[in-house]
Write a protein that holds these residues in place. Sequence first.
Motif, short mmCIF file in Angstrom:
data_model
loop_
_atom_site.label_atom_id
_atom_site.label_comp_id
_atom_site.label_asym_id
_atom_site.label_seq_id
_atom_site.Cartn_x
_atom_site.Cartn_y
_atom_site.Cartn_z
N UNK A 118 12.96 15.81 -8.28
CA UNK A 118 11.76 16.02 -7.88
C UNK A 118 10.96 15.10 -7.68
N UNK A 119 10.98 14.10 -8.96
CA UNK A 119 9.97 13.08 -8.93
C UNK A 119 10.51 11.97 -8.27
N UNK A 120 11.74 11.84 -8.15
CA UNK A 120 12.17 10.79 -7.15
C UNK A 120 12.20 10.96 -5.66
N UNK A 121 12.24 12.27 -5.40
CA UNK A 121 12.01 12.50 -3.79
C UNK A 121 10.70 12.47 -3.51
N UNK A 122 9.87 12.79 -4.59
CA UNK A 122 8.40 12.71 -4.14
C UNK A 122 7.90 11.23 -4.01
N UNK A 123 8.45 10.11 -4.83
CA UNK A 123 7.97 8.86 -4.82
C UNK A 123 8.64 8.34 -3.33
N UNK A 124 9.88 8.96 -2.99
CA UNK A 124 10.43 8.18 -1.75
C UNK A 124 9.49 8.74 -0.60
N UNK B 102 0.38 9.14 -5.66
CA UNK B 102 0.94 10.81 -5.13
C UNK B 102 1.79 11.43 -6.08
N UNK B 103 2.93 10.75 -6.49
CA UNK B 103 3.82 11.09 -7.36
C UNK B 103 3.16 11.41 -8.87
N UNK B 104 2.25 10.66 -9.29
CA UNK B 104 1.71 10.86 -10.35
C UNK B 104 0.91 12.24 -10.49
N UNK B 105 0.17 12.46 -9.27
CA UNK B 105 -0.45 13.92 -9.08
C UNK B 105 0.41 14.67 -9.12
N UNK C 280 0.82 -1.22 0.06
CA UNK C 280 0.05 0.01 0.04
C UNK C 280 0.76 1.27 -0.05
N UNK C 281 1.94 1.17 0.56
CA UNK C 281 3.00 2.36 0.53
C UNK C 281 3.43 2.74 -0.75
N UNK C 282 3.80 1.57 -1.50
CA UNK C 282 4.32 1.86 -2.72
C UNK C 282 3.08 2.17 -3.67
N UNK C 283 2.03 1.59 -3.63
CA UNK C 283 0.97 2.23 -4.48
C UNK C 283 0.18 3.55 -4.14
#
Length: 763
Positions: free
Chosen positions: A229-235, A196-199, A188-191
């Motif tokens: 930014x995307x990588x940071x947001x994903x983590x 959220x990163x897509x948004x 669920x965390x990865x999902x």
Amino acid sequence: MDILFLCVVIFLFLLAVFDLSVGVSNDAVNFLNSAIGSKAASFKRILIVASIGVFIGAAMSNGMMDIARHGIFRPEHFAFYDLICIFMAVMVTDIILLDVFNTLGMPTSTTVSMVFGLLGATFAVAMIKMAGGSELGFNDLLNTEKALSVILGIFLSVAVAFFFGTVVQFISRMIFSFNYRSHMKWKIGIFGGICATAIVYFLLLKGVKEMVFMTPEAKAWIGANTWLILGGSLVLFTVVMQLLHMLKVNVLKVIVMMGTFALAMAFAGNDLVNFIGVPLSGLESYNDYMANGAGDAHGFLMGSLNGPSDTPVWFLIGAGVIMVVSLATSKKTHNVSKTEIGLGSQQGGEELFGSSRIARRLVRWALRVIAWVRSVTPPHVRRWFNRRFNTDETIMDQGAAFDLIRGAVNLVLAGALIALGTSLKLPLSTTFVTFMVAMGTSLADRAWGRESAVFRITGVISVIGGWFITAGAAFMGAGVIALLMHLGGHWVMIALGALTIFLIIRSNRRFKARKEEENGDVMFQTIISSGDKSENWNLLLLYITQQQEKFLSYAGESYRGIAEAFVSENVRALGKAESNLTRQKSILKNDRRKETLCLRQVAHETAIEKSTWFYLSNNCCMGILYNLRRISEICKEHVENNFLPLPQAYVGEFREICSRVEILFNDTLAMMDTGGTEAIPMLRRHCDEIKDLISETYHRLYDQLREGDSASMTVLYVYMNMLQETQEMVSGLRKYLRAYAKLRDTQFRSHPTGEDRHQPLPA
């Protein structure tokens, strides 16, 4: 004339206010459907989140205004008067179409309406200019390259959205299954992080370029550090979502609410142009004409519209306020929302559409493909997929149409696709994308079972067909209106403005009157959503009684009306009766389907015990309807051909039979209204008496015909057929009374010589 042009611009803005109100009922509801359908939160909370998204999205929508300014036509070759005619035609056509579709409860597309309205009106004005001796061609007057890309973007979004909706939901369901709570853990965390990163990517990085407070330096820095930014947001979001899950927070509800915000923001950023782009372009055209036109409305060219739009933020925020208020107060919003939620519902329920030939063929073809895939798939793989897609393990809140996994995919994916289209300056249809994503996810979720697939596919085809009808109607309607205004001058403009106001008022009055009559099938929804199977039978029995009481009341009135129309030779009344009987057949079939779905919510033992009498009572009602249809058919054919009327010698006895049948129906309804069954033996004896009377009348008539009655043979044959069908109808009512008593656990004695001691009349 300048005062007239000012009035036209003001009228355009008044229409824009109404367009925002009407359009939000059709389009803005799309970003609420998934949250409402999955019961992620209360409607009030969903509306608050969506409102915030609309406001932010409205501030980012300025770049899309260029579509209405020079995306379809080349303004440098059009005079101010030409564009006033085009803008007026587009707004009038757009509002009329949207209001008609909203009243019908069918989702249409404001994007399609605007684009094809602009295209049709521009085409009509271009034809006038070319016919008037202009050396310019279509390529000079229409921005064909941009128009083609816009149209392709709109219609390709149907296939793209459906494909990605099906694939993404299939993958999501494989990961989580329908019993998703047992498969969350670390997933669920990865999902949540991916969602959220897509948004963030689509709504911040892609939309940030149009925000008024962004400096060129900030935009350049974001562009250079996008992947960081995307990588940071994903983590970051993955960690946050996992922590929320560990703290017993329902992460899926958080994602659904984020997706609602994202889709609302994408909607405002992409579709706001459909509502206010044309009026704002009209205002800028008027300002340019008043400053530089020198009073020459037919000669002053509007090349100024080729420049970038500079829409004041207050216009955009004001439009957002109107949309939010309309969304919260419009009754038509919920009428349109019901269509998409109903077509994607995981549970069986009332089907909003019937069956069509193309849907039946598609389902048959799909079943063959599925059978072939099963035959070539190894058994252990099939078993694994069946475990992951076991719909019996579905976890949904009370009253929800589908679960939170599908709600999250619907919102995040639709918002991402629409925001991508916005960033590419393609006005993808919010309605198309959201609706087709929802249909794709419902297909992947096996929501379209064998008992509902035909109806769901028919619904999808109907909605898509409505979009194409919108395109054609907008093109032709706007073209005709622009042509009339261009040739007829200001008087036609005034007349069309008055006609538009009249149509809007009449449409809203009709919708209000229809909604007041329509109380909604609350009991059906209660039975379907209730988990108490022991209590459901009492509710279902009451529901069945109410529906059948309505039918029997209609049947009695219809029989009396047909008989009187036949005697008085009223062909109009017979035609109306025939149409009503055809419509009543659809109502009966729909009621039977709903009651069958409700029967599944009853305790198993009770359902087995009562099913025989349930189906018998329904069959008796359908048999009575068929008797009425056959009576109506032969009477209508006889009267339409102007054959001889029923002789007066037979009218008296026929009216006596009709009166006895009417009294029988009324007594039956009175008995059902009280809820008792004590009168059933007496009513069945009345049925026997009426059948005896009909038998005596029939045989007496038969003897008279053998003796050579001088009356017309044609009308007497019709009369004999009516007697036969009437006897069958009374016999059907007699059987219905027995089934009604059995449904209510009432014991009574049948006639000692059998269920029906009467022999049917000879054919």
